[in-house]
Design an enzyme around this catalytic site. Structure first.
Site, PDB file in Angstrom:
ATOM      1  N   ASP A 161      -7.192   1.376  12.615  1.00  0.00           N
ATOM      2  CA  ASP A 161      -8.277   2.354  12.543  1.00  0.00           C
ATOM      3  C   ASP A 161      -8.962   2.496  13.896  1.00  0.00           C
ATOM      4  O   ASP A 161      -9.775   3.386  14.095  1.00  0.00           O
ATOM      5  CB  ASP A 161      -9.304   1.927  11.493  1.00  0.00           C
ATOM      6  CG  ASP A 161      -8.860   2.301  10.090  1.00  0.00           C
ATOM      7  OD1 ASP A 161      -7.882   3.078   9.969  1.00  0.00           O
ATOM      8  OD2 ASP A 161      -9.467   1.817   9.125  1.00  0.00           O
ATOM      9  N   ASP A 213      -2.436   4.134   1.222  1.00  0.00           N
ATOM     10  CA  ASP A 213      -3.350   3.147   1.802  1.00  0.00           C
ATOM     11  C   ASP A 213      -3.413   1.899   0.927  1.00  0.00           C
ATOM     12  O   ASP A 213      -3.001   1.915  -0.245  1.00  0.00           O
ATOM     13  CB  ASP A 213      -4.745   3.792   1.913  1.00  0.00           C
ATOM     14  CG  ASP A 213      -5.557   3.249   3.072  1.00  0.00           C
ATOM     15  OD1 ASP A 213      -5.222   2.171   3.580  1.00  0.00           O
ATOM     16  OD2 ASP A 213      -6.548   3.909   3.454  1.00  0.00           O
TER      17      ASP A 213
HETATM   18  C1  DGJ Z   1      -8.443   3.080   5.757  1.00  0.00           C
HETATM   19  C2  DGJ Z   1      -7.501   3.856   6.619  1.00  0.00           C
HETATM   20  O1  DGJ Z   1      -7.003   3.049   7.641  1.00  0.00           O
HETATM   21  C3  DGJ Z   1      -8.207   5.086   7.168  1.00  0.00           C
HETATM   22  O2  DGJ Z   1      -7.346   5.794   8.005  1.00  0.00           O
HETATM   23  C4  DGJ Z   1      -8.696   5.941   6.033  1.00  0.00           C
HETATM   24  O3  DGJ Z   1      -7.612   6.501   5.338  1.00  0.00           O
HETATM   25  C5  DGJ Z   1      -9.571   5.123   5.110  1.00  0.00           C
HETATM   26  N1  DGJ Z   1      -8.925   3.915   4.694  1.00  0.00           N
HETATM   27  C6  DGJ Z   1      -9.961   5.920   3.904  1.00  0.00           C
HETATM   28  O4  DGJ Z   1     -10.681   5.182   3.018  1.00  0.00           O
END
Ligand code: DGJ
Length: 717
Positions: free
Chosen positions: A535, A466
């Site tokens: 997301d 991430d």
């Molecule tokens: C952002 C990501 O897009 C999510 O899927 C998740 O992993 C969160 N970060 C976790 O902090």
């Protein structure tokens, strides 16, 4: 005269070029099976683009280009006679701001249907060289372009602009589609006609670089972009940082397209002898609309660019939306058992498993301290990989190794590793800061995170990597007096880390994630098997988001998870996710019996359909942007299997409902068409149709209902 010209060209070095015998000596022909890009070296030794378009069938015509005096300077330099956007602007050590490039030499090689052309250009007055590279993937109809810049001046030269590529178009009109948005609203498609002046698509975010706009575009020539007709260019920049596309229409309606890393705030101080290599610009030219362009990109990516592009992908159950930070060992073990019960290949543990002095129980602490939180997970990662092994699923792990929370032991120890201004209040994005990857010590540290985890827990089968913050407070303690080199050197540092990981762990699958789809470029995808597009997993939204990404990326690169966003039925959510690389991020224990059975059978269906969905040809049939229905299909390369997805969005009262006409089938063959992914108890009898009928008449897959979906499977006899 011809003799004289040839002698002149030999003296200029063009004689070193080994090109097809039929290409006139002053032309350089860069070509795929369907596209030609022709450059001409003029009597003045300048290099001009004389043709870009569909492949020319008859070599005899090349003479016209060889003799004509026209064309556009291939790589326009700043400070000379051109009035519009330049590809390169430099400031020499003596303060002279001009550059004039003439042809020095070139060569061309072909290996395994990939043709590589190198053209060396030089300045007459300064020891300054620019090398233009073109790589043409003949079968896939893709051309990659990049540039190398090098000088031998006594003191450093500052590069103010350093485009990867410049292309020229001379058409009646231009329509450009950009893919823009924000967190949870990625890749909204909007098309605009380009008129006199500039349209710039760029980003200055540094790390989470694509949060507001993605590094790709569609360009319709003479007409807006259509799916199956018209000349369309699809282009992208392979660079995991700031990018810039400048589309400039000039006084006589010619368009120049300048692509590269965004030089704003990133003037590069280049010492003598160091080669500055730009990112790659990658494009395709289609004469039959965006559909073939996307299929060419998908084929090329699976074959040459995407990590393990030819390989399979794992289905998974992720715990992020089921638990967020609120989990312990017992809870995770139950979710691991749920993964096995669903039938997916892997359990993926997300954010919240690390940090001891500052445990990661929310997003404001712990980033940087990659030790398991002992109070939360006393058995460590080992207890979880053991549980996964017992249940017969693989184990994947979330990391965000380029970042640091100020509330962390890492920050306490190494403030000098952080991008942060020394003399101002710090601005935080998601309570975190970006590590300075231009610093080799930081590169070692980030590589070490992955290396240590994999050494300690060799059962880790996957990483979700991430990157939630853009670069804020731009200042590198490491760069000292070369602060403007940071944006470029930071990205190069990231690649050094990823190269080391790829070298040591070549088969390791990894998901590229950046607070949703904040990183979606083809250079990063050299190191990642897939990316997290957004997301926002509301399936209605996802239909648009996945549609947008489909222009550039094959479905196996696009992770698509079933979550609890949206109010739609589980079937609708699963059907949307099955268009990509399927995963789940739901509380399986809260599913009704019938939903649980449906989900299990959907995983089995997906495993059966996966070869077609992930490796077949994509046809976008009905765009969600054109009304309240959407449909796309995948057909196997052999045209013996296909899967069609059809969605009713929110049709208005009495909105006409039309058949979906399929594409990519063999008109002569008979296909059995059967609905699949049905709820438990439902059944579909197969019906027989010819490919011809399916493509001309189509299937009644839409209805007036809201937020419902149908998947049909086609099997040729
Ligand atoms: C952002 C990501 O897009 C999510 O899927 C998740 O992993 C969160 N970060 C976790 O902090």
């Amino acid at each position: 005269m011809k003799k004289l010209l040839m002698a002149g060209l030999m003296a200029m070095g063009i004689g070193t070029t080994c090109r097809a015998a039929e290409t006139p000596d002053n032309l350089i022909r860069i070509g795929t099976e369907r596209t030609d890009l022709i450059l001409r070296v003029g009597d003045d030794h300048r290099l001009r683009q004389t043709y870009l378009g569909p492949k020319l069938m008859n070599d005899v015509d090349l003479e016209h280009f060889a003799r004509s005096g026209g064309g556009f300077e291939a790589y326009v330099t700043y400070g000379m006679e051109d009035y519009f956007e330049s590809a390169i602007r430099v400031l020499h050590a003596d303060g002279n701001p001009s550059l004039l490039l003439t042809y020095k030499e070139s060569d061309q090689q072909e290996n395994d249907s990939v043709q590589t052309t190198r053209i060396v250009m030089q300045d007459e007055k300064y020891p300054f060289e620019v090398r233009l590279f073109y790589q043409a993937y003949k079968h896939e109809n893709i051309i990659r372009m990049w540039t190398e810049i090098e000088h031998a001046e006594k003191r450093p030269v500052t590069l103010y602009n350093y485009a990867s590529s410049m292309l020229h178009f001379s058409r009646n009109g231009y329509w450009m589609t950009e893919f823009s948005g924000d967190w949870a609203r990625e890749v909204n498609m909007s098309e605009q006609q380009l008129n006199f002046g500039k349209k710039v698509v760029d980003t200055k975010l540094g790390s989470r670089a694509n949060m507001h706009v993605s590094p790709f575009f569609l360009l319709g020539l003479d007409a807006p972009v259509a799916e199956t007709t018209g000349d369309v260019v699809v282009g992208t920049l392979a660079w995991t940082g700031n990018f810039r596309f400048t589309f400039e229409v000039d006084n006589v309606n010619n368009l120049r397209l300048v692509s590269g890393a965004n030089p704003v705030g990133a003037e590069y101080v280049l010492p003598k002898g160091e080669v500055f290599r730009t990112p790659e610009f990658i494009f395709t030219y289609s004469t039959a609309g965006a559909g073939p362009a996307s299929r060419d990109f998908h084929d090329w990516a699976r074959r040459y660019q995407l990590k393990n592009g030819a390989g399979d992908r794992m289905t998974l159950l992720n715990n992020w939306e089921a638990t967020y930070f609120d989990f312990d060992e017992a809870k995770l073990e139950k979710i691991i058992a749920d993964a096995a019960d669903l039938g997916v290949d892997m359990f993926l543990l997300d954010d919240g498993w690390f940090g001891n002095k500052y445990p990661r129980s929310s997003d404001n602490a712990g980033l940087g301290d990659w030790d398991v939180t002992a109070t939360k997970l006393p058995g460590g990662i080992g207890a979880l990989t053991d549980a996964a092994k017992r249940e017969g699923v693989k184990f994947g792990l979330w990391i965000e190794p380029e970042m640091v929370n100020p509330k962390s032991e890492l920050y306490e120890k190494h403030k000098d590793w952080v991008i942060q201004l020394p003399n101002r209040d710090t601005y935080y994005f998601r309570n975190q800061l970006v590590l300075d990857l231009s610093n080799p010590e930081v590169q070692d540290y980030v590589f070490g995170i992955v290396d240590r985890l994999l050494t300690e827990y060799p059962q880790i089968a996957y990483f979700k990597w991430d990157c939630n913050s853009p670069i804020t407070n731009i200042y590198s303690p490491y760069q000292e007096d070369k602060q403007s080199n940071l944006y470029v050197d930071h990205v190069r540092g990231l690649y050094r880390v990823l190269d080391r990981i790829a070298e040591k762990y070549p088969a390791l699958p990894m998901m590229l994630c950046s607070g949703g789809g904040g990183r979606t470029d083809y250079k990063a995808l050299k190191y990642f098997t897939e990316f997290w597009p957004s997301d926002n997993t509301d399936p209605l939204e996802r239909i648009y988001i996945q549609w947008g990404y489909s222009y550039l990326f094959p479905s196996k690169a696009v992770a698509a998870h079933v979550t609890s966003w949206g109010r739609q039925s589980l079937k609708f959510r699963v059907d949307v996710a099955m268009m990509g690389k399927l995963g789940f991020d739901i509380r399986v224990n809260e599913l009704s019996q019938s939903d649980r059975e449906f989900a299990q059978s959907a995983v089995a269906n997906y495993n059966r359909l996966k070869p077609v969905i992930l490796d077949g040809d994509l046809y976008r049939l009905v765009s969600p942007y054109s009304g309240e229905h959407a449909s796309l299909m995948y057909a196997s390369k052999e045209q013996d299997r296909a899967v069609v997805f059809a969605f009713n969005l929110n049709p208005r009262y009495a909105e006409p409902v039309r058949n979906v006409r399929l594409q990519g089938l063999d008109p002569q063959r008979i296909y059995t068409v059967r609905e699949t992914n049905l709820m438990p108890g439902a059944h579909s009898d197969g019906k027989r149709f010819s490919g011809d009928y399916l493509m001309k008449v189509g299937l009644p897959l839409f209805s007036a209902s809201h937020l419902t979906s149908t998947i049909v499977e086609l099997t040729a006899e």
